[in-house]
Motif scaffolding. Structure first.
Motif, mmCIF file in Angstrom:
data_model
loop_
_atom_site.group_PDB
_atom_site.id
_atom_site.type_symbol
_atom_site.label_atom_id
_atom_site.label_comp_id
_atom_site.label_asym_id
_atom_site.label_seq_id
_atom_site.Cartn_x
_atom_site.Cartn_y
_atom_site.Cartn_z
ATOM 1 N N LEU A 103 4.857 -5.798 4.602
ATOM 2 C CA LEU A 103 3.908 -4.698 4.443
ATOM 3 C C LEU A 103 3.103 -4.421 5.714
ATOM 4 C CD1 LEU A 103 2.593 -5.468 0.844
ATOM 5 C CD2 LEU A 103 3.966 -3.489 1.527
ATOM 6 N N ILE A 104 2.809 -5.459 6.499
ATOM 7 C CA ILE A 104 2.009 -5.220 7.704
ATOM 8 C C ILE A 104 2.808 -4.521 8.798
ATOM 9 C CG2 ILE A 104 0.420 -7.128 7.241
ATOM 10 C CD1 ILE A 104 1.904 -8.808 9.278
ATOM 11 N N GLN A 105 4.094 -4.310 8.563
ATOM 12 C CA GLN A 105 4.882 -3.481 9.485
ATOM 13 C C GLN A 105 4.544 -2.001 9.300
ATOM 14 O OE1 GLN A 105 9.029 -4.230 8.700
ATOM 15 N NE2 GLN A 105 8.680 -6.420 8.481
ATOM 16 N N VAL A 106 3.966 -1.656 8.145
ATOM 17 C CA VAL A 106 3.721 -0.257 7.784
ATOM 18 C C VAL A 106 2.335 0.150 8.264
ATOM 19 C CG1 VAL A 106 3.674 1.417 5.906
ATOM 20 C CG2 VAL A 106 5.184 -0.584 5.746
ATOM 21 N N GLU A 107 2.279 1.013 9.267
ATOM 22 C CA GLU A 107 1.001 1.415 9.833
ATOM 23 C C GLU A 107 0.270 2.441 8.966
ATOM 24 O OE1 GLU A 107 -0.399 0.017 12.349
ATOM 25 O OE2 GLU A 107 1.296 -1.253 12.923
ATOM 26 N N ASP A 108 1.017 3.275 8.264
ATOM 27 C CA ASP A 108 0.430 4.299 7.401
ATOM 28 C C ASP A 108 -0.208 3.624 6.185
ATOM 29 O OD1 ASP A 108 -0.042 6.281 5.467
ATOM 30 O OD2 ASP A 108 1.709 7.456 6.064
ATOM 31 N N LYS A 109 -1.534 3.731 6.064
ATOM 32 C CA LYS A 109 -2.253 3.043 4.987
ATOM 33 C C LYS A 109 -1.790 3.496 3.610
ATOM 34 C CE LYS A 109 -6.866 2.093 3.148
ATOM 35 N NZ LYS A 109 -8.329 2.346 3.303
ATOM 36 N N ASN A 110 -1.605 4.800 3.417
ATOM 37 C CA ASN A 110 -1.160 5.311 2.115
ATOM 38 C C ASN A 110 0.210 4.769 1.746
ATOM 39 O OD1 ASN A 110 -3.493 6.837 1.722
ATOM 40 N ND2 ASN A 110 -2.646 8.615 2.789
ATOM 41 N N ALA A 111 1.118 4.769 2.725
ATOM 42 C CA ALA A 111 2.465 4.250 2.482
ATOM 43 C C ALA A 111 2.408 2.754 2.192
ATOM 44 C CB ALA A 111 3.361 4.514 3.691
ATOM 45 N N ARG A 112 1.586 2.026 2.945
ATOM 46 C CA ARG A 112 1.481 0.575 2.771
ATOM 47 C C ARG A 112 0.978 0.233 1.367
ATOM 48 N NH1 ARG A 112 -1.291 -0.219 6.972
ATOM 49 N NH2 ARG A 112 -3.389 -0.340 6.097
ATOM 50 N N TYR A 135 11.684 4.843 2.218
ATOM 51 C CA TYR A 135 11.762 5.199 0.802
ATOM 52 C C TYR A 135 10.527 5.979 0.348
ATOM 53 C CZ TYR A 135 12.215 4.365 -4.286
ATOM 54 O OH TYR A 135 12.310 4.512 -5.650
ATOM 55 N N TYR A 136 9.355 5.586 0.788
ATOM 56 C CA TYR A 136 8.113 6.270 0.402
ATOM 57 C C TYR A 136 8.146 7.740 0.790
ATOM 58 C CZ TYR A 136 3.203 7.725 0.909
ATOM 59 O OH TYR A 136 2.015 8.423 0.855
ATOM 60 N N TYR A 137 8.522 8.008 2.027
ATOM 61 C CA TYR A 137 8.524 9.396 2.509
ATOM 62 C C TYR A 137 9.624 10.216 1.853
ATOM 63 C CZ TYR A 137 5.366 7.390 5.924
ATOM 64 O OH TYR A 137 4.306 6.739 6.506
ATOM 65 N N ARG A 138 10.747 9.575 1.561
ATOM 66 C CA ARG A 138 11.815 10.292 0.863
ATOM 67 C C ARG A 138 11.389 10.652 -0.556
ATOM 68 N NH1 ARG A 138 16.140 7.467 -0.100
ATOM 69 N NH2 ARG A 138 15.468 5.420 0.647
#
Length: 364
Positions: free
Chosen positions: A125-134, A159-162
């Motif tokens: 999860l800490i790879q994901v910089e976008d807080k909403n996506a994380r 997957y989140y953005y898709r």
């Protein structure tokens, strides 16, 4: 206790029934689940607290980036000296990043909804910089009980953005579930994680990840190389290498003092793929970065394949050193023919042992 008595405490909820086997399964499964959760919560909390303490220390420095690097480097050296594995600079930075990205997670008694994800989940999860996506990935991972591999695959595939963009969310979700179905089968994923063994101060036992055939081949390749007598010194077996995204194990590691280089050996029980070659090249580069001294020659990787129709060995060495490999290294490395013959010999012995023990002939 009569059959109507119920017990409820902080560990196990239990109601006696007429089915003793079912009762026993409930007791055992619930106890194991609670034990895993207790270990995981302690591990996550430890890493969060360490991240908090590193953050506080870094804030003291005037040149934060430079000072932070010095803090982590010094900590890694000292903690590794005291406790051994688990406190590399990469890990300590992950703890720091975990705290900065999840600063509120332990501010309530039980934390937020995702407090019982494993540490390895958080490392993804800490790879994901976008807080909403994380936060979305964390929530979905918890609610849908995603394995770490499923979470990593979904993060890597956006997957989140898709899901945000599609009008056919059910279709995208079903596709994802189909592609990750194999990742969801391993119920022992958490306890097999080497991070847990390191946290508990135990040796990481990875024998359960190897088939009997693979263990036989690797054991005898180890003996085979030592018997060559060409300068091989044994370094490690199933050596753990950790990247930001995944844990890997190198089957065998040697150092050859004639060649003055490390020799890495990895076994694949199926045909070699481009991914296998890329993974070995990664091992080679990591070893050159982490282990190789200025006097050492480039690390060599050997990939062994035990596929019945294609018993092969492939050598991996950095491209700029191919001439060195061709002219000098081949004098001390076993040939592909020698390695192929040893693999085939071990497969034959394995089949004979299975037959002698009255076991069904395996399909290898």
């Amino acid at each position: 206790m009569n059959k109507n008595v119920e017990t409820r405490n902080s560990l196990i909820e239990f109601t006696k029934t007429d089915d003793i086997v079912s009762d026993m399964k409930h007791i055992i499964d619930t106890s194991q689940k609670n034990a895993y959760q207790a270990i995981n919560t302690a591990l996550v909390y430890r890493n969060w607290l360490m991240g908090y303490r590193i953050s506080e220390e870094i804030l003291k420095g005037d040149k934060r980036a430079e000072y932070g690097g010095q803090v982590i480097k010094k900590l890694s050296k000292e903690l590794t000296r005291i406790y051994g594995k688990g406190f590399t600079k990469t890990n300590l930075y992950s703890f720091y990043k975990f705290y900065t990205m999840f600063p509120e997670i332990f501010h309530s008694l039980r934390g937020k909804f995702n407090s019982f994800l494993s540490w390895t989940h958080y490392r993804v999860l800490i790879q994901v910089e976008d807080k909403n996506a994380r936060e979305w990935y964390a929530r979905e991972a918890f609610m849908e009980t995603w394995s770490v591999r499923t979470l990593q695959r979904n993060v890597s595939s956006q997957y989140y953005y898709r899901m945000l963009k599609t009008q056919r969310k059910d279709h995208v979700k079903k596709e994802m579930e189909s592609l990750t179905a194999e990742y969801q089968k391993d119920q022992l994923e958490f306890i097999k994680n080497p991070v847990v063994a390191e946290f508990l101060g135990l040796s990481s036992n990875v024998d359960f990840t190897e088939a009997d055939l693979e263990k036989g081949i690797i054991t005898n390749i180890q003996n085979f190389l030592m018997e060559l007598g060409k300068g091989y010194a044994f370094v490690a077996r199933q050596q753990h290498i950790q990247t930001e995204k995944q844990d890997y194990f190198i089957d065998l590691v040697f150092y050859n003092y004639y060649l003055k280089c490390f020799v890495l050996i990895d076994l694949k029980s199926s045909r070699i793929t481009h991914q296998d070659v890329g993974q070995m090249d990664m091992y080679v580069r990591m070893y050159d970065e982490l282990k190789r001294s200025s006097d050492d020659n480039p690390t060599i990787g050997i990939i062994l394949c035990s596929d019945t129709d294609e018993d092969i060995a492939r050598y991996s060495v950095l491209k700029e050193n191919e001439h060195l490999f061709a002219t000098k290294y081949k004098l001390y490395l076993p040939t592909q023919e020698e390695l192929k013959a040893e693999i085939e010999n071990q497969k034959t012995l394995f089949l004979l042992q299975q037959t002698e023990n009255g076991q069904k002939r395996p399909n290898i």
